[in-house]
Design a protein around this motif. Structure first.
Motif, mmCIF file in Angstrom:
data_model
loop_
_atom_site.group_PDB
_atom_site.id
_atom_site.type_symbol
_atom_site.label_atom_id
_atom_site.label_comp_id
_atom_site.label_asym_id
_atom_site.label_seq_id
_atom_site.Cartn_x
_atom_site.Cartn_y
_atom_site.Cartn_z
ATOM 1 N N ILE A 75 0.846 -1.193 0.000
ATOM 2 C CA ILE A 75 0.000 0.000 0.000
ATOM 3 C C ILE A 75 0.884 1.246 0.000
ATOM 4 N N ILE A 76 2.035 1.144 0.660
ATOM 5 C CA ILE A 76 2.999 2.251 0.632
ATOM 6 C C ILE A 76 4.012 1.950 -0.461
ATOM 7 N N THR A 77 4.223 2.907 -1.349
ATOM 8 C CA THR A 77 5.088 2.650 -2.510
ATOM 9 C C THR A 77 5.853 3.904 -2.905
ATOM 10 N N ALA A 78 6.908 3.697 -3.684
ATOM 11 C CA ALA A 78 7.648 4.845 -4.211
ATOM 12 C C ALA A 78 7.279 5.109 -5.663
ATOM 13 N N SER A 79 6.515 4.189 -6.296
ATOM 14 C CA SER A 79 6.243 4.372 -7.733
ATOM 15 C C SER A 79 4.843 4.906 -8.009
ATOM 16 N N ASP A 80 4.800 5.749 -9.021
ATOM 17 C CA ASP A 80 3.524 6.307 -9.461
ATOM 18 C C ASP A 80 3.082 5.531 -10.694
ATOM 19 N N CYS A 81 2.241 4.514 -10.455
ATOM 20 C CA CYS A 81 1.876 3.595 -11.536
ATOM 21 C C CYS A 81 1.208 4.311 -12.697
ATOM 22 N N GLU A 82 0.272 5.180 -12.403
ATOM 23 C CA GLU A 82 -0.461 5.834 -13.488
ATOM 24 C C GLU A 82 0.280 7.062 -14.018
ATOM 25 N N GLY A 83 1.382 7.428 -13.355
ATOM 26 C CA GLY A 83 2.189 8.559 -13.807
ATOM 27 C C GLY A 83 1.436 9.870 -13.835
ATOM 28 N N ALA A 84 0.400 9.961 -13.014
ATOM 29 C CA ALA A 84 -0.454 11.148 -13.091
ATOM 30 C C ALA A 84 -0.170 12.132 -11.953
ATOM 31 N N GLY A 85 0.787 11.785 -11.088
ATOM 32 C CA GLY A 85 1.166 12.700 -10.008
ATOM 33 C C GLY A 85 0.033 12.997 -9.047
ATOM 34 N N GLY A 145 -1.949 -1.362 -7.783
ATOM 35 C CA GLY A 145 -0.963 -2.403 -7.478
ATOM 36 C C GLY A 145 -0.399 -3.054 -8.725
ATOM 37 N N GLN A 146 -0.681 -2.458 -9.865
ATOM 38 C CA GLN A 146 -0.357 -3.116 -11.138
ATOM 39 C C GLN A 146 1.123 -3.442 -11.327
ATOM 40 N N LEU A 147 2.001 -2.462 -11.072
ATOM 41 C CA LEU A 147 3.418 -2.691 -11.380
ATOM 42 C C LEU A 147 3.957 -3.862 -10.569
ATOM 43 N N GLU A 148 3.564 -3.927 -9.306
ATOM 44 C CA GLU A 148 4.004 -5.037 -8.456
ATOM 45 C C GLU A 148 3.322 -6.331 -8.885
ATOM 46 N N ALA A 149 2.049 -6.234 -9.305
ATOM 47 C CA ALA A 149 1.342 -7.432 -9.780
ATOM 48 C C ALA A 149 2.061 -8.001 -10.997
ATOM 49 N N GLU A 150 2.586 -7.114 -11.841
ATOM 50 C CA GLU A 150 3.313 -7.595 -13.025
ATOM 51 C C GLU A 150 4.512 -8.443 -12.619
ATOM 52 N N THR A 151 5.185 -8.053 -11.539
ATOM 53 C CA THR A 151 6.371 -8.838 -11.132
ATOM 54 C C THR A 151 5.951 -10.258 -10.759
ATOM 55 N N LEU A 152 4.804 -10.380 -10.114
ATOM 56 C CA LEU A 152 4.356 -11.731 -9.732
ATOM 57 C C LEU A 152 3.804 -12.502 -10.925
ATOM 58 N N ALA A 153 3.119 -11.786 -11.845
ATOM 59 C CA ALA A 153 2.608 -12.462 -13.045
ATOM 60 C C ALA A 153 3.771 -12.997 -13.875
ATOM 61 N N CYS A 154 4.892 -12.282 -13.834
ATOM 62 C CA CYS A 154 6.060 -12.712 -14.604
ATOM 63 C C CYS A 154 6.822 -13.831 -13.902
ATOM 64 N N ALA A 155 6.185 -14.439 -12.924
ATOM 65 C CA ALA A 155 6.757 -15.610 -12.262
ATOM 66 C C ALA A 155 5.704 -16.680 -12.023
ATOM 67 N N MET A 156 4.490 -16.226 -11.717
ATOM 68 C CA MET A 156 3.438 -17.159 -11.322
ATOM 69 C C MET A 156 2.354 -17.339 -12.388
ATOM 70 N N GLY A 157 2.410 -16.549 -13.446
ATOM 71 C CA GLY A 157 1.432 -16.695 -14.521
ATOM 72 C C GLY A 157 0.213 -15.810 -14.368
#
Ligand code: 4AD
Ligand code: MG
Length: 463
Positions: A162-172, A209-221
């Motif tokens: 829930i706490i993150t350093a990345s702005d997934c949507e890049g919308a500030g 949570g998309q960017l982090e979800a991508e990391t798991l999809a790229c391992a778990m499908g």
């Protein structure tokens, strides 16, 4: 003593049972014959159970005859067949315990006619009304459908931070999370020194949570997230919250077509479950909130969603002869009025728009061969507009880096995300479904503040 919920006590099969029923008084009516009727609700279903309290009860004069709407009671009694219409059963009380009285003079929810605006000012009590009880049950039902749908198809439920350093949507549009003293923040020259902050860097509440979800999809499908997300956008509309719940499936090896097919099946499953598991509540929404809800949802189940490119949609809108507040031109984002025209007036069904201009979509969407559009998709539904946003993801390292720079993001801050493209990159896709917009769509409620128990909007976080 067996405990029965009001939902159970209302069922014919409970007739003859002796039980304890606990809940809140909706109304009390005293009969001339020396007894009172109490309507009791405990949230287990829309309807109340009727309790008959005889004057012979030891506390009849002292307690029962003073019970007001909102009081809390426990009734020990026998479930009997009811002679009244509209209910199969009633409960003849042997004893009634009053857990909490409620002064009818000051109880904020009076009988009828409270507006939704007023009820928002008493968000702590509004679950005791029919409408908000029904919303809470439908919301619960949708959450169960979400897990059922994905679990049955072998998706893994994962938990991005829930706490993150990345702005997934890049919308500030992120809320900052800090433990720095806002009165005297540490400085380095004119800027605030975030190396002294809790995380040693600026940190925020996640917008997705998309960017982090991508990391798991790229391992778990196939994975999905389901949790709260936060956006500090200052839009005071009936469709935006600063804190809302989002479901985000992410699938390795899925292209945009697969993504659309999954999204359509997902929405249909949610509708089917709501209609079958919350029949009584859904009927209530049709009778009280929007008389077209049931027929609309049933119609949606029977037909296919329309798939239309953004370019074709712009064409339809421009040729519609309709005057819009915001003019339509290729390259401009579609407004809610345009989305609603497409789904409610023109096509009269859900529409999946795809291939949006790259300039109006985030960096992570896969760029099409035309160079002008990206493999984005938005699912638009009648009554609400956009309910899902998603895309096929850019899996090519160089293109992704280029897109980041183009949208003003520093690739260095996203090195871990780029690593997914460096090591075993994979075509993949995903989307996000807004839970509250889904509840609006299902119930016909008009304002998103009324489908989450404690809405967070600009200037409002009282409860
Ligand atoms: O279109 P959005 O911004 O997409 C994303 O966040 C992607 N990262 C999702 C993904 O591909 N994994 O948001 C997705 C959905 C919207 O379609 C809408 O239903 C809902 O989230 N939503 C909001 N709901 C309430 N209040 C807001 N301020 C919302 N912003 C988006
Ligand atoms: Mg969107």
């Amino acid at each position: 003593m067996q405990r029965l919920s009001v939902a159970q006590a209302r069922k014919e099969e409970s007739i003859g049972k002796e039980a304890l029923i606990q809940g809140w008084v909706r109304t009390r009516r005293d009969s001339k014959g020396g007894f009172s009727f109490l309507e009791i609700n405990d949230g287990s279903c829309l309807n109340n159970v009727q309790v008959i309290a005889d004057q012979n009860l030891s506390n009849y004069e002292s307690d029962i005859k003073k019970l007001g709407t909102g009081a809390c009671v426990g009734v020990v009694g026998t479930v009997e067949k009811s002679p009244a219409k509209g209910q199969a059963t009633e409960v003849r009380a042997q004893s009634i315990t009053v857990y909490g009285v409620s002064d009818p003079e000051t109880y904020p929810i009076q009988k009828k006619g409270a507006t939704f605006e007023f009820l928002r000012t008493i968000a702590h009590l509004r679950p005791r009304t029919n409408t908000f009880g029904a919303i809470a049950r439908v919301r619960n039902c949708v959450c169960k459908s979400i897990h059922d749908f994905f679990q049955e198809q072998g998706f893994l439920y994962i938990h991005p931070p829930i706490i993150t350093a990345s702005d997934c949507e890049g919308a500030g549009q992120m809320f900052k999370v800090t433990t720095l003293d806002l009165e005297k923040p540490p400085r380095q020259g004119p800027s605030i020194d975030f190396t002294k902050d809790f995380f040693g860097r600026p940190a925020f509440l996640t917008v997705s949570g998309q960017l982090e979800a991508e990391t798991l999809a790229c391992a778990m499908g196939k994975v999905y997230t389901f949790g709260p997300t936060f956006r500090a956008e200052n839009s005071n509309t009936a469709r935006h919250l600063a804190e809302f719940w989002m479901v985000e499936p992410e699938m390795a090896f899925y292209d945009l077509e697969d993504n659309m097919t999954l999204a359509e099946a997902f929405i249909k499953r949610i509708i089917t479950d709501a209609l079958t598991r919350c029949e009584e509540d859904m009927k209530f929404f049709t009778e009280r909130i929007d008389k077209e809800i049931l027929s609309r949802l049933e119609g949606i189940l029977k037909s296919e969603f329309l798939r239309l490119s953004y370019t074709e949609a712009v064409d339809v809108l421009q040729k519609s002869g309709q005057t819009f507040e915001f003019p339509v031109s290729w390259g401009a984002d579609l407004q809610s009025e345009h989305e609603r025209f497409l789904t409610e007036v023109h096509f009269k069904k859900p529409v999946i728009l795809f291939n949006y201009p790259r300039t109006i979509k985030p960096f992570y969407m896969r760029v099409n061969d035309d160079g002008k559009t990206v493999r984005a998709m938005d699912v638009l539904v009648p009554g609400v507009g956009e309910i899902i946003g998603g895309s096929q993801r850019e899996e090519r390292l160089e293109v992704l880096e280029e897109r980041m720079k183009e949208t003003g993001l520093d690739p260095k801050g996203y090195w871990w995300y780029l690593d997914l493209r460096r090591y075993g990159t994979v075509p993949h896709s995903g989307f996000g479904l807004g839970l509250e917009r889904t509840i609006l769509f299902l119930t016909g409620m008009a304002n998103i503040r009324d489908v989450i128990p404690f809405p967070r909007t600009p200037g409002s976080a009282e409860f």
